[in-house]
Motif scaffolding. Sequence first.
Motif, PDB file in Angstrom:
ATOM      1  N   GLU A 190       0.804  -1.219   0.000  1.00 26.98           N
ATOM      2  CA  GLU A 190       0.000   0.000   0.000  1.00 26.98           C
ATOM      3  C   GLU A 190       0.842   1.277   0.000  1.00 26.98           C
ATOM      4  OE1 GLU A 190      -2.820  -0.157   3.172  1.00 26.98           O
ATOM      5  OE2 GLU A 190      -3.552  -2.147   2.603  1.00 26.98           O
ATOM      6  N   GLY A 191       2.114   1.169   0.378  1.00 28.63           N
ATOM      7  CA  GLY A 191       2.957   2.345   0.462  1.00 28.63           C
ATOM      8  C   GLY A 191       4.149   2.326  -0.475  1.00 28.63           C
ATOM      9  N   GLU A 192       5.081   1.419  -0.220  1.00 29.90           N
ATOM     10  CA  GLU A 192       6.337   1.397  -0.974  1.00 29.90           C
ATOM     11  C   GLU A 192       6.127   1.204  -2.471  1.00 29.90           C
ATOM     12  OE1 GLU A 192      10.394  -1.325  -1.327  1.00 29.90           O
ATOM     13  OE2 GLU A 192       9.205  -1.393   0.524  1.00 29.90           O
ATOM     14  N   TYR A 193       5.197   0.348  -2.852  1.00 31.14           N
ATOM     15  CA  TYR A 193       4.984   0.054  -4.273  1.00 31.14           C
ATOM     16  C   TYR A 193       4.097   1.080  -4.983  1.00 31.14           C
ATOM     17  CZ  TYR A 193       6.844  -4.679  -3.470  1.00 31.14           C
ATOM     18  OH  TYR A 193       7.635  -5.753  -3.168  1.00 31.14           O
ATOM     19  N   ARG A 194       3.460   1.939  -4.237  1.00 29.54           N
ATOM     20  CA  ARG A 194       2.467   2.838  -4.837  1.00 29.54           C
ATOM     21  C   ARG A 194       2.972   3.574  -6.082  1.00 29.54           C
ATOM     22  NH1 ARG A 194      -2.308   4.885  -3.063  1.00 29.54           N
ATOM     23  NH2 ARG A 194      -1.984   3.892  -1.040  1.00 29.54           N
TER      24      ARG A 194
END
Length: 224
Positions: A190-194
Motif C-alpha cells: 500500500e505504500g512502498e509500491y504505490r
Amino acid sequence: MEYRRLGRSGLKVSALSLGSWVTFGKQVDLNDAKTLLKTAYDSGVNFFDNAEGYEAGESEKIMGDAINALGLPRDTFAVSSKVFWGGDKPTQLGLSAKHVRDACDAALRRLKVDYLDLFFCHRPDVDTPIEETVRAMHQLVMQGKIVYWGTSEWNAQQITEAHAIARQEHLTPPTMEQPQYNMFNRDKVEGEYRPIYEQYGLGTTIWSPLASGILTGKYLDGIP
C-alpha cells in the motif's frame, strides 16, 4: 469468479488462486491434490502457484501429476514456479543465469508442462547483478519457456532497477511482484509500491493473505 488483468499485461487471472506452499508434498498427497485442484478449477480458479523451494520440488511434482491426471486443457489455466532455493550446492541457489535456466527446466519437468505462465525470482539475490537475472529471464521468454516473469519480496528500488535495465538493453521487464499482503503486512503493497503501479504497470499476486491461517481464527484455541 472475478478475473483481473495482471498489471499491464493482457493475462487475466482469477482473483483467488490456489497455492501449494507447506501443503502439497507434505500434508497433501496426489489424491487430495486432485480433489483440491478440481474444486478450485470448477469454481473458476485459473491460477495455480508453486515454487522449486516448496518441499524440495515435491510440491511441483504432485501438482503436475494432478493436473495431468485431471486432463485440464492447457489454455484454460496459468501455472507458476519460482527460482531461488533449488538445493544445497552453490549452483543451485540464487538468481545466477545458470540457476535461473536450470530451475526453469526442472520446473517444466516436474509440472509436466511445456511452458510456465509465470516465473518468479523468489527473493532478491545480492550476489548476482540484477542485469544478469533480467537477461536470463528475457532469454527464457525468447525461448518460449516462460510467458511472464516477476519478483517476490523485492523492494521498489530493485524492481525499478530491473525495469531500467530492461528498457536500456531492450529486454523483457518484470510483469508482477508477489509480496506478503494481509491485515498484518500492508506497508509494502500500500505504500512502498504505490509509485510503481502506475509508472511500470506493476501487477501483484500475493502470498499468505490469511497470515498463514492466523486470520481464520483456527489457532485461537491452540494448534489444531
